[in-house]
Design a protein around this motif. Structure first.
Motif, PDB file in Angstrom:
ATOM      1  N   ASN A 280      52.558  30.134  40.690  1.00 39.37           N
ATOM      2  CA  ASN A 280      51.140  30.129  40.324  1.00 39.37           C
ATOM      3  C   ASN A 280      50.341  29.424  41.410  1.00 39.37           C
ATOM      4  O   ASN A 280      50.389  28.197  41.522  1.00 39.37           O
ATOM      5  N   PHE A 281      49.622  30.205  42.198  1.00 42.76           N
ATOM      6  CA  PHE A 281      48.837  29.602  43.271  1.00 42.76           C
ATOM      7  C   PHE A 281      47.609  30.438  43.559  1.00 42.76           C
ATOM      8  O   PHE A 281      47.509  31.612  43.183  1.00 42.76           O
ATOM      9  N   THR A 282      46.676  29.807  44.238  1.00 45.82           N
ATOM     10  CA  THR A 282      45.454  30.469  44.682  1.00 45.82           C
ATOM     11  C   THR A 282      45.347  30.309  46.190  1.00 45.82           C
ATOM     12  O   THR A 282      45.597  29.227  46.719  1.00 45.82           O
ATOM     13  N   LEU A 283      45.008  31.376  46.866  1.00 45.62           N
ATOM     14  CA  LEU A 283      44.761  31.321  48.306  1.00 45.62           C
ATOM     15  C   LEU A 283      43.261  31.409  48.528  1.00 45.62           C
ATOM     16  O   LEU A 283      42.614  32.342  48.037  1.00 45.62           O
ATOM     17  N   LEU A 284      42.713  30.424  49.231  1.00 46.90           N
ATOM     18  CA  LEU A 284      41.295  30.447  49.594  1.00 46.90           C
ATOM     19  C   LEU A 284      41.177  30.907  51.036  1.00 46.90           C
ATOM     20  O   LEU A 284      41.772  30.316  51.933  1.00 46.90           O
ATOM     21  N   TRP A 285      40.379  31.936  51.252  1.00 47.24           N
ATOM     22  CA  TRP A 285      40.283  32.603  52.547  1.00 47.24           C
ATOM     23  C   TRP A 285      38.890  32.389  53.134  1.00 47.24           C
ATOM     24  O   TRP A 285      37.891  32.570  52.444  1.00 47.24           O
ATOM     25  N   GLY A 286      38.838  32.018  54.396  1.00 40.97           N
ATOM     26  CA  GLY A 286      37.565  31.885  55.079  1.00 40.97           C
ATOM     27  C   GLY A 286      37.603  32.542  56.443  1.00 40.97           C
ATOM     28  O   GLY A 286      38.297  32.067  57.348  1.00 40.97           O
ATOM     29  N   GLU A 287      36.899  33.654  56.583  1.00 39.26           N
ATOM     30  CA  GLU A 287      36.758  34.352  57.869  1.00 39.26           C
ATOM     31  C   GLU A 287      35.292  34.767  57.986  1.00 39.26           C
ATOM     32  O   GLU A 287      34.428  33.918  58.086  1.00 39.26           O
ATOM     33  N   ARG A 288      35.027  36.052  57.959  1.00 39.54           N
ATOM     34  CA  ARG A 288      33.634  36.530  57.936  1.00 39.54           C
ATOM     35  C   ARG A 288      32.949  36.080  56.646  1.00 39.54           C
ATOM     36  O   ARG A 288      31.756  35.827  56.612  1.00 39.54           O
ATOM     37  N   GLY A 289      33.712  36.022  55.559  1.00 35.05           N
ATOM     38  CA  GLY A 289      33.194  35.569  54.281  1.00 35.05           C
ATOM     39  C   GLY A 289      34.242  34.744  53.567  1.00 35.05           C
ATOM     40  O   GLY A 289      35.338  34.501  54.074  1.00 35.05           O
ATOM     41  N   ILE A 290      33.904  34.294  52.372  1.00 38.35           N
ATOM     42  CA  ILE A 290      34.803  33.511  51.540  1.00 38.35           C
ATOM     43  C   ILE A 290      35.448  34.427  50.509  1.00 38.35           C
ATOM     44  O   ILE A 290      34.764  35.222  49.851  1.00 38.35           O
ATOM     45  N   GLY A 291      36.744  34.349  50.375  1.00 38.15           N
ATOM     46  CA  GLY A 291      37.465  35.147  49.386  1.00 38.15           C
ATOM     47  C   GLY A 291      38.631  34.354  48.837  1.00 38.15           C
ATOM     48  O   GLY A 291      38.913  33.238  49.274  1.00 38.15           O
ATOM     49  N   ALA A 292      39.317  34.942  47.870  1.00 42.07           N
ATOM     50  CA  ALA A 292      40.471  34.269  47.272  1.00 42.07           C
ATOM     51  C   ALA A 292      41.445  35.313  46.767  1.00 42.07           C
ATOM     52  O   ALA A 292      41.096  36.478  46.555  1.00 42.07           O
ATOM     53  N   ALA A 293      42.680  34.876  46.595  1.00 47.58           N
ATOM     54  CA  ALA A 293      43.700  35.677  45.923  1.00 47.58           C
ATOM     55  C   ALA A 293      44.324  34.805  44.845  1.00 47.58           C
ATOM     56  O   ALA A 293      44.477  33.596  45.029  1.00 47.58           O
ATOM     57  N   VAL A 294      44.673  35.429  43.741  1.00 49.73           N
ATOM     58  CA  VAL A 294      45.219  34.700  42.602  1.00 49.73           C
ATOM     59  C   VAL A 294      46.598  35.254  42.273  1.00 49.73           C
ATOM     60  O   VAL A 294      46.755  36.458  42.054  1.00 49.73           O
ATOM     61  N   VAL A 295      47.592  34.383  42.258  1.00 49.67           N
ATOM     62  CA  VAL A 295      48.952  34.760  41.879  1.00 49.67           C
ATOM     63  C   VAL A 295      49.309  34.000  40.609  1.00 49.67           C
ATOM     64  O   VAL A 295      49.251  32.763  40.573  1.00 49.67           O
ATOM     65  N   ILE A 296      49.659  34.730  39.547  1.00 49.35           N
ATOM     66  CA  ILE A 296      50.003  34.150  38.252  1.00 49.35           C
ATOM     67  C   ILE A 296      51.368  34.675  37.840  1.00 49.35           C
ATOM     68  O   ILE A 296      51.606  35.886  37.834  1.00 49.35           O
ATOM     69  N   GLY A 297      52.282  33.767  37.545  1.00 48.01           N
ATOM     70  CA  GLY A 297      53.625  34.181  37.157  1.00 48.01           C
ATOM     71  C   GLY A 297      54.335  34.947  38.247  1.00 48.01           C
ATOM     72  O   GLY A 297      55.154  35.825  37.963  1.00 48.01           O
ATOM     73  N   GLY A 298      54.019  34.632  39.500  1.00 50.27           N
ATOM     74  CA  GLY A 298      54.671  35.290  40.629  1.00 50.27           C
ATOM     75  C   GLY A 298      54.067  36.621  41.013  1.00 50.27           C
ATOM     76  O   GLY A 298      54.524  37.244  41.975  1.00 50.27           O
ATOM     77  N   ARG A 299      53.042  37.088  40.298  1.00 46.95           N
ATOM     78  CA  ARG A 299      52.456  38.404  40.554  1.00 46.95           C
ATOM     79  C   ARG A 299      50.974  38.272  40.895  1.00 46.95           C
ATOM     80  O   ARG A 299      50.272  37.422  40.341  1.00 46.95           O
ATOM     81  N   LEU A 300      50.501  39.127  41.782  1.00 41.50           N
ATOM     82  CA  LEU A 300      49.078  39.168  42.089  1.00 41.50           C
ATOM     83  C   LEU A 300      48.280  39.538  40.847  1.00 41.50           C
ATOM     84  O   LEU A 300      48.643  40.468  40.116  1.00 41.50           O
ATOM     85  N   HIS A 301      47.192  38.814  40.624  1.00 43.39           N
ATOM     86  CA  HIS A 301      46.265  39.183  39.547  1.00 43.39           C
ATOM     87  C   HIS A 301      45.067  39.872  40.190  1.00 43.39           C
ATOM     88  O   HIS A 301      44.299  39.256  40.922  1.00 43.39           O
ATOM     89  N   ARG A 302      44.904  41.163  39.914  1.00 50.12           N
ATOM     90  CA  ARG A 302      43.869  41.961  40.571  1.00 50.12           C
ATOM     91  C   ARG A 302      42.622  42.133  39.713  1.00 50.12           C
ATOM     92  O   ARG A 302      41.546  42.407  40.238  1.00 50.12           O
ATOM     93  N   GLY A 303      42.748  42.016  38.400  1.00 48.09           N
ATOM     94  CA  GLY A 303      41.602  42.230  37.529  1.00 48.09           C
ATOM     95  C   GLY A 303      41.431  43.693  37.169  1.00 48.09           C
ATOM     96  O   GLY A 303      42.102  44.572  37.708  1.00 48.09           O
ATOM     97  N   ALA A 304      40.510  43.975  36.264  1.00 44.78           N
ATOM     98  CA  ALA A 304      40.318  45.330  35.739  1.00 44.78           C
ATOM     99  C   ALA A 304      39.841  46.304  36.800  1.00 44.78           C
ATOM    100  O   ALA A 304      40.188  47.489  36.782  1.00 44.78           O
ATOM    101  N   THR A 305      39.017  45.849  37.750  1.00 49.63           N
ATOM    102  CA  THR A 305      38.478  46.743  38.781  1.00 49.63           C
ATOM    103  C   THR A 305      38.969  46.373  40.177  1.00 49.63           C
ATOM    104  O   THR A 305      38.437  46.859  41.163  1.00 49.63           O
ATOM    105  N   GLY A 306      39.969  45.488  40.253  1.00 56.81           N
ATOM    106  CA  GLY A 306      40.453  45.038  41.552  1.00 56.81           C
ATOM    107  C   GLY A 306      39.641  43.905  42.131  1.00 56.81           C
ATOM    108  O   GLY A 306      39.883  43.489  43.273  1.00 56.81           O
ATOM    109  N   GLY A 307      38.688  43.382  41.357  1.00 58.51           N
ATOM    110  CA  GLY A 307      37.768  42.392  41.906  1.00 58.51           C
ATOM    111  C   GLY A 307      38.165  40.942  41.699  1.00 58.51           C
ATOM    112  O   GLY A 307      37.409  40.048  42.089  1.00 58.51           O
ATOM    113  N   ALA A 308      39.328  40.675  41.117  1.00 57.57           N
ATOM    114  CA  ALA A 308      39.756  39.282  40.968  1.00 57.57           C
ATOM    115  C   ALA A 308      39.889  38.655  42.355  1.00 57.57           C
ATOM    116  O   ALA A 308      40.510  39.222  43.247  1.00 57.57           O
TER     117      ALA A 308
END
Length: 408
Positions: A215-243
């Protein structure tokens, strides 16, 4: 354990499980002898010998020499056959496409870079193929030799509409027919299109700072700010891919922007994104170096601020303010997700190194109840492309290393 004791096929399933365990050990440790494989798996010498004979006959392992020079008699060593399969990864950005091909062991064997991504759907497809074929040619292969392709892009394709969302700055990729055109052009080669920050998280999870973390979160900073969410070892993408599209996250200190999707700005991006870092640098009298992209300029400013942060001055002030802004957005994220770990990634953030990481850790401890560990990315060079290859390798190994139907 798969299967039920005493049912037909159980010995075959057990053999396949042992085969996979041995292949994973060879990937992790490199060439091993029959005795060493037996010790690591708990298999007897005869069983380990049969296992290696099966894998060698299937083209999955090969003899690589002997253990000469080690104590005791020399022994035959075995390794995963690199030619058992190949995969490709692509990193698509507004400025170009980077492509790479790796063999089944994960070693990169071909690379190619195309400077322009194209401005139409057909142009995007053509450039994907041009980039892929360039990397394949560099590897001395043909496109038919590639078992899987994973493509990383900004934003995410909505699974219900097929439209690319959250990435209006990527020209040529917004046709709802684009994925179908890619599938038709690539033919039998399986492919996936994944969010770029999600792929950076895949790289960290498999071979980087988040290895072993469920369970971890990656905070990304390049052209913009973004994140990725991993829960239970799997990527959490959300209903429209916008997580993880946290650039739009409303945060204290940034103007409340309505219709953010239309404006493609606001929130966390406004608080701590690239333009803000450059503005803060000007306000503190820190000059960005000449030449290079805006991202390179901002990263250079942050790196210089980190270098001088040990002494009072504009560098220390800038770094502390940047850390507070990043921690402000992270406080909202961790309050909802409660991850065990945060990985800081992307050139703008990692340029701050350990000084920025420590400041963020300290600030976040005052702004949120959860206290996740914070680590810097350990994959500074091309994490999105690395993640694309790792994602392709994971799926391909599951297919190629499954010897159930090949086991007598």
């Amino acid at each position: 354990m798969a299967g039920t004791a005493g049912t037909p096929g159980t010995p075959r399933v057990l053999r396949a499980m042992n085969d996979r365990a041995a292949l994973e050990l060879l990937l992790e440790h490199g060439p091993l002898s029959r005795t060493r494989i037996g010790n690591l798996t708990g298999l007897s010498k005869p069983t380990a010998s049969q296992l290696l004979a099966r894998l060698e006959a299937a083209g999955l392992v090969l003899a690589t020499g002997t253990s000469e020079g080690r104590p005791g008699p020399s022994a035959q060593l075995y390794a995963v056959n690199p030619a058992a399969a190949h995969v490709a990864g692509l990193d698509v950005t507004p400025s170009g496409i980077r492509a790479a091909v790796a063999d089944i062991t994960g070693r990169t064997v071909g690379q190619f870079e195309l400077p322009t991504p194209g401005r139409s759907a057909q142009g995007a497809v053509d450039r994907v193929l041009q980039s892929l074929d360039g990397a394949v040619k560099d590897a001395g292969l043909h496109r038919a030799d590639v078992h899987r392709v994973v493509i990383g892009t900004p934003g995410a394709f909505d699974p219900t509409t097929g439209n690319l969302r959250y990435a209006s700055h990527l020209p040529g990729w917004h046709s709802p027919q684009l994925l179908g055109e890619l599938a038709a052009t690539l033919g039998p080669v399986p492919f996936e299109v994944e969010n770029d920050v999600n792929l950076a998280a895949v790289a960290e999870q498999r071979i980087g700072a988040a290895r072993g973390s469920e369970n971890f979160t990656l905070l990304w900073g390049e052209r913009g700010i973004g994140a990725a969410v991993v829960i239970g070892g799997r990527l959490h993408r959300g209903a429209t891919g916008g997580a993880g599209e946290v650039g739009f996250l409303p945060v204290p200190g940034a103007p409340l922007v309505r219709h953010v999707a239309r404006n493609n700005s606001g929130g966390f991006d406004e608080l701590a994104g690239l333009p803000t870092v450059l503005r803060l640098a000007r306000e503190h009298g820190l000059a960005a170096p000449p030449g290079g992209s805006l991202t390179d300029k901002a990263a250079a400013v942050v790196a210089e601020a980190a270098r001088t942060s040990g002494s009072p001055g504009p560098g220390a002030t800038l770094l502390a303010e940047f850390a507070t802004r990043l921690a402000t957005g992270l406080a909202s994220i961790v309050s909802v997700i409660d991850p065990e770990l945060i990985v800081l990634a992307g050139g703008l953030i990692t340029a701050g190194g350990e000084p920025l990481r420590a400041l963020i850790q300290s600030e976040l401890a005052e702004l949120a109840v959860p206290r996740p560990a914070i680590r810097l990315s350990t994959i500074p060079d091309g994490p999105v492309l690395c993640g694309a290859l790792q994602a392709a390798l994971a799926a391909t190994r599951d297919e190629v290393f499954d010897t159930t139907d090949r086991t007598p």
